[in-house]
Design a protein around this motif. Structure first.
Motif, PDB file in Angstrom:
ATOM      1  N   PHE A   1       0.823  -1.209   0.000  1.00 48.71           N
ATOM      2  CA  PHE A   1       0.000   0.000   0.000  1.00 48.71           C
ATOM      3  C   PHE A   1       0.857   1.260   0.000  1.00 48.71           C
ATOM      4  CE2 PHE A   1      -2.330   3.220   2.612  1.00 48.71           C
ATOM      5  CZ  PHE A   1      -3.326   3.510   1.694  1.00 48.71           C
ATOM      6  N   GLU A   2       1.930   1.257   0.797  1.00 43.89           N
ATOM      7  CA  GLU A   2       2.777   2.443   0.888  1.00 43.89           C
ATOM      8  C   GLU A   2       3.534   2.723  -0.405  1.00 43.89           C
ATOM      9  OE1 GLU A   2       2.608   4.633   3.120  1.00 43.89           O
ATOM     10  OE2 GLU A   2       1.334   3.488   4.495  1.00 43.89           O
ATOM     11  N   LYS A   3       3.628   1.737  -1.280  1.00 42.38           N
ATOM     12  CA  LYS A   3       4.304   1.947  -2.563  1.00 42.38           C
ATOM     13  C   LYS A   3       3.422   2.697  -3.563  1.00 42.38           C
ATOM     14  CE  LYS A   3       7.159  -2.235  -2.233  1.00 42.38           C
ATOM     15  NZ  LYS A   3       7.392  -3.595  -2.802  1.00 42.38           N
ATOM     16  N   LEU A   4       2.113   2.705  -3.322  1.00 42.19           N
ATOM     17  CA  LEU A   4       1.211   3.372  -4.256  1.00 42.19           C
ATOM     18  C   LEU A   4       1.419   4.881  -4.231  1.00 42.19           C
ATOM     19  CD1 LEU A   4      -2.152   1.472  -3.620  1.00 42.19           C
ATOM     20  CD2 LEU A   4      -0.426   1.017  -5.383  1.00 42.19           C
ATOM     21  N   ASP A   5       1.353   5.485  -5.387  1.00 39.40           N
ATOM     22  CA  ASP A   5       1.589   6.921  -5.521  1.00 39.40           C
ATOM     23  C   ASP A   5       0.319   7.702  -5.183  1.00 39.40           C
ATOM     24  OD1 ASP A   5       2.887   9.270  -6.031  1.00 39.40           O
ATOM     25  OD2 ASP A   5       2.664   9.163  -8.211  1.00 39.40           O
ATOM     26  N   LEU A   6      -0.078   7.578  -3.917  1.00 43.41           N
ATOM     27  CA  LEU A   6      -1.227   8.305  -3.395  1.00 43.41           C
ATOM     28  C   LEU A   6      -0.733   9.422  -2.485  1.00 43.41           C
ATOM     29  CD1 LEU A   6      -3.342   5.180  -2.364  1.00 43.41           C
ATOM     30  CD2 LEU A   6      -3.995   6.790  -4.163  1.00 43.41           C
ATOM     31  N   THR A   7      -1.540  10.457  -2.320  1.00 42.98           N
ATOM     32  CA  THR A   7      -1.171  11.515  -1.388  1.00 42.98           C
ATOM     33  C   THR A   7      -1.345  11.007   0.035  1.00 42.98           C
ATOM     34  OG1 THR A   7      -3.396  12.449  -1.188  1.00 42.98           O
ATOM     35  CG2 THR A   7      -2.034  13.217  -3.038  1.00 42.98           C
ATOM     36  N   GLU A   8      -0.730  11.684   0.978  1.00 41.63           N
ATOM     37  CA  GLU A   8      -0.867  11.267   2.379  1.00 41.63           C
ATOM     38  C   GLU A   8      -2.325  11.409   2.841  1.00 41.63           C
ATOM     39  OE1 GLU A   8      -0.060   9.371   5.622  1.00 41.63           O
ATOM     40  OE2 GLU A   8       1.375   9.625   3.997  1.00 41.63           O
ATOM     41  N   GLU A   9      -3.008  12.424   2.349  1.00 45.52           N
ATOM     42  CA  GLU A   9      -4.424  12.589   2.701  1.00 45.52           C
ATOM     43  C   GLU A   9      -5.246  11.402   2.197  1.00 45.52           C
ATOM     44  OE1 GLU A   9      -8.180  15.698   2.024  1.00 45.52           O
ATOM     45  OE2 GLU A   9      -6.241  16.084   1.068  1.00 45.52           O
ATOM     46  N   GLU A  10      -4.978  10.965   0.971  1.00 41.32           N
ATOM     47  CA  GLU A  10      -5.689   9.813   0.419  1.00 41.32           C
ATOM     48  C   GLU A  10      -5.379   8.553   1.218  1.00 41.32           C
ATOM     49  OE1 GLU A  10      -6.028  10.907  -4.345  1.00 41.32           O
ATOM     50  OE2 GLU A  10      -4.089  10.218  -3.564  1.00 41.32           O
ATOM     51  N   LYS A  11      -4.122   8.366   1.560  1.00 42.45           N
ATOM     52  CA  LYS A  11      -3.737   7.174   2.321  1.00 42.45           C
ATOM     53  C   LYS A  11      -4.381   7.149   3.705  1.00 42.45           C
ATOM     54  CE  LYS A  11       0.641   6.119   0.023  1.00 42.45           C
ATOM     55  NZ  LYS A  11       2.107   6.015   0.144  1.00 42.45           N
ATOM     56  N   THR A  12      -4.468   8.315   4.330  1.00 40.44           N
ATOM     57  CA  THR A  12      -5.078   8.387   5.662  1.00 40.44           C
ATOM     58  C   THR A  12      -6.543   7.958   5.617  1.00 40.44           C
ATOM     59  OG1 THR A  12      -3.572  10.143   6.377  1.00 40.44           O
ATOM     60  CG2 THR A  12      -5.657   9.938   7.571  1.00 40.44           C
ATOM     61  N   LYS A  13      -7.237   8.391   4.580  1.00 36.87           N
ATOM     62  CA  LYS A  13      -8.644   7.994   4.434  1.00 36.87           C
ATOM     63  C   LYS A  13      -8.771   6.486   4.249  1.00 36.87           C
ATOM     64  CE  LYS A  13     -10.458  12.284   2.456  1.00 36.87           C
ATOM     65  NZ  LYS A  13     -11.157  12.902   1.292  1.00 36.87           N
ATOM     66  N   ILE A  14      -7.901   5.914   3.424  1.00 38.92           N
ATOM     67  CA  ILE A  14      -8.000   4.484   3.126  1.00 38.92           C
ATOM     68  C   ILE A  14      -7.555   3.645   4.320  1.00 38.92           C
ATOM     69  CG2 ILE A  14      -7.167   2.632   1.610  1.00 38.92           C
ATOM     70  CD1 ILE A  14      -6.837   4.814  -0.586  1.00 38.92           C
ATOM     71  N   ARG A  15      -6.511   4.104   5.022  1.00 40.87           N
ATOM     72  CA  ARG A  15      -6.012   3.348   6.176  1.00 40.87           C
ATOM     73  C   ARG A  15      -7.076   3.188   7.255  1.00 40.87           C
ATOM     74  NH1 ARG A  15      -1.702   7.030   6.234  1.00 40.87           N
ATOM     75  NH2 ARG A  15       0.114   6.331   5.039  1.00 40.87           N
ATOM     76  N   SER A  16      -7.806   4.270   7.561  1.00 36.27           N
ATOM     77  CA  SER A  16      -8.755   4.162   8.676  1.00 36.27           C
ATOM     78  C   SER A  16      -9.926   5.129   8.612  1.00 36.27           C
ATOM     79  CB  SER A  16      -8.027   4.370  10.010  1.00 36.27           C
ATOM     80  OG  SER A  16      -7.475   5.672  10.095  1.00 36.27           O
ATOM     81  N   GLY A  17      -9.734   6.285   7.994  1.00 35.83           N
ATOM     82  CA  GLY A  17     -10.778   7.309   8.034  1.00 35.83           C
ATOM     83  C   GLY A  17     -12.098   6.874   7.428  1.00 35.83           C
ATOM     84  N   ASN A  18     -12.042   6.232   6.275  1.00 42.61           N
ATOM     85  CA  ASN A  18     -13.275   5.814   5.606  1.00 42.61           C
ATOM     86  C   ASN A  18     -14.015   4.747   6.401  1.00 42.61           C
ATOM     87  OD1 ASN A  18     -12.717   7.577   3.503  1.00 42.61           O
ATOM     88  ND2 ASN A  18     -11.712   6.013   2.255  1.00 42.61           N
ATOM     89  N   ALA A  19     -13.267   3.824   7.013  1.00 38.55           N
ATOM     90  CA  ALA A  19     -13.892   2.774   7.811  1.00 38.55           C
ATOM     91  C   ALA A  19     -14.577   3.368   9.034  1.00 38.55           C
ATOM     92  CB  ALA A  19     -12.844   1.739   8.235  1.00 38.55           C
ATOM     93  N   ARG A  20     -13.907   4.302   9.695  1.00 35.86           N
ATOM     94  CA  ARG A  20     -14.507   4.935  10.869  1.00 35.86           C
ATOM     95  C   ARG A  20     -15.848   5.582  10.506  1.00 35.86           C
ATOM     96  NH1 ARG A  20     -10.897   5.974  15.169  1.00 35.86           N
ATOM     97  NH2 ARG A  20      -8.688   5.701  14.709  1.00 35.86           N
ATOM     98  N   ARG A  21     -15.873   6.230   9.355  1.00 37.54           N
ATOM     99  CA  ARG A  21     -17.103   6.901   8.919  1.00 37.54           C
ATOM    100  C   ARG A  21     -18.176   5.914   8.522  1.00 37.54           C
ATOM    101  NH1 ARG A  21     -17.978   7.951   3.810  1.00 37.54           N
ATOM    102  NH2 ARG A  21     -15.750   7.862   3.353  1.00 37.54           N
ATOM    103  N   LEU A  22     -17.813   4.901   7.715  1.00 38.75           N
ATOM    104  CA  LEU A  22     -18.799   3.934   7.236  1.00 38.75           C
ATOM    105  C   LEU A  22     -19.422   3.142   8.373  1.00 38.75           C
ATOM    106  CD1 LEU A  22     -20.229   2.397   4.958  1.00 38.75           C
ATOM    107  CD2 LEU A  22     -18.198   0.928   4.784  1.00 38.75           C
ATOM    108  N   PHE A  23     -18.604   2.723   9.333  1.00 36.45           N
ATOM    109  CA  PHE A  23     -19.098   1.879  10.432  1.00 36.45           C
ATOM    110  C   PHE A  23     -19.446   2.686  11.686  1.00 36.45           C
ATOM    111  CE2 PHE A  23     -16.001  -0.900   8.054  1.00 36.45           C
ATOM    112  CZ  PHE A  23     -16.978  -1.558   7.334  1.00 36.45           C
ATOM    113  N   ASP A  24     -19.408   4.029  11.555  1.00 33.78           N
ATOM    114  CA  ASP A  24     -19.803   4.908  12.640  1.00 33.78           C
ATOM    115  C   ASP A  24     -19.038   4.567  13.917  1.00 33.78           C
ATOM    116  OD1 ASP A  24     -21.199   6.983  13.822  1.00 33.78           O
ATOM    117  OD2 ASP A  24     -22.876   5.719  14.437  1.00 33.78           O
ATOM    118  N   LEU A  25     -17.716   4.542  13.803  1.00 31.79           N
ATOM    119  CA  LEU A  25     -16.868   4.161  14.936  1.00 31.79           C
ATOM    120  C   LEU A  25     -16.403   5.402  15.699  1.00 31.79           C
ATOM    121  CD1 LEU A  25     -14.755   1.442  13.106  1.00 31.79           C
ATOM    122  CD2 LEU A  25     -16.743   1.104  14.571  1.00 31.79           C
TER     123      LEU A  25
END
Length: 286
Positions: A262-286
């Motif tokens: 995952f860290e090899k992908l040419d994504l921005t740090e903001e994008e990586k933060t969302k994929i690592r945990s931010g999106n899951a927290r929002r989707l599952f209301d954590l």
């Protein structure tokens, strides 16, 4: 002599700065895709692996079923017992989110079990057409996922394209059950290109398809540092960075190996933060 003293001074200052510099900010990870084939023993092994890899876990989506552990049709009592065992195990481990299962061909018994485990706090169910041997186009599955939507449960479904027409059938299912949120695991496998249809589909009147999410487990290993990486990144951005969740598919694939890719992908740090945990927290209301 003066130059030597100056060099020593600069080296000492640099060493001091290095020793006293604050540690890099923690980058917590929510892993949506963890199979506990051996219950608590598997969960302890997973956590030990994450700790040895110095990964800060924001949460773990744990499921008992998958691979050699099936959830076949015709034995809803066994599924019920296993769901209960998983719920109880997750309650003993902060951060563990239980992912239940049912079999769509069990009809009313499956619908009743869905309602029962929702009442026990389960937010997600996992369904796997290939190993559970059901047809994604079967009306019993549609009834089940619509019921999940009514109960505000997320449906995690395999999407590795090991079954012919996998992505196409899931696309149709998501359209027919737009009140249900889906996470399609593996993001289509090597057929990930199919999902570039989403931006076009969303231009159709009444077809927002905001209910479709993906976990990138497995496929990220194939794409990172490969000839298809640019296409994979193009697809991730087309389906929407806010719709992506990190998953390992443990124990088949470790979280450390997943993160390395995952860290090899040419994504921005903001994008990586969302994929690592931010999106899951929002989707599952954590």
């Amino acid at each position: 002599m003066k130059r030597a003293l100056m060099a020593l001074l600069l080296f000492s200052c640099g060493a001091f700065a290095q020793e006293t510099a604050p540690a890099p900010a923690a980058r917590p990870v929510f892993d949506i895709h963890v199979h506990l084939h051996d219950g608590g023993e598997s969960l302890r092994a997973y956590k030990a692996d994450a700790e040895s890899a110095r990964v800060e876990l924001a949460g773990i989506g744990v499921m008992w079923f998958g691979g050699p552990n099936q959830a076949p049709a015709g034995d809803p009592d066994d599924i019920r017992a296993r769901n209960d065992a998983l719920i109880e195990l997750a309650a003993e481990h902060p951060g563990a989110m239980p992912i239940g299962t049912v079999h769509p061909y069990d009809g009313q018994a499956a619908l009743d079990e869905l309602e029962r485990i929702a009442g026990r706090g389960v937010k997600v169910i996992k369904l796997h057409a290939h190993t559970q041997q059901f047809d994604v186009t079967d009306p019993r599955l549609l009834a089940l996922v619509r019921k999940a939507g009514e109960l505000d449960m997320v449906v995690l479904m395999d999407n590795a394209n090991i079954v012919a027409g996998d992505s196409e059938n899931l696309f149709t299912l998501a359209i027919r059950a737009q009140q249900t949120k889906f996470v399609f695991a593996h993001a289509g496998g090597l057929n990930f290109r199919f999902w570039n249809i989403l931006p076009l589909a969303r231009t159709a009147e009444g077809l927002e398809l905001e209910n479709v999410y993906f976990d990138i487990s497995g496929t990220v290993l194939l794409a990172a540092d490969s000839p298809i990486e640019k296409e994979f990144l193009w697809t991730l951005r087309n389906v929407g960075i806010d719709s992506l969740i990190l998953g390992s598919d443990y124990p088949q694939i470790s979280l450390a190996r997943t993160l390395e890719a995952f860290e090899k992908l040419d994504l921005t740090e903001e994008e990586k933060t969302k994929i690592r945990s931010g999106n899951a927290r929002r989707l599952f209301d954590l």
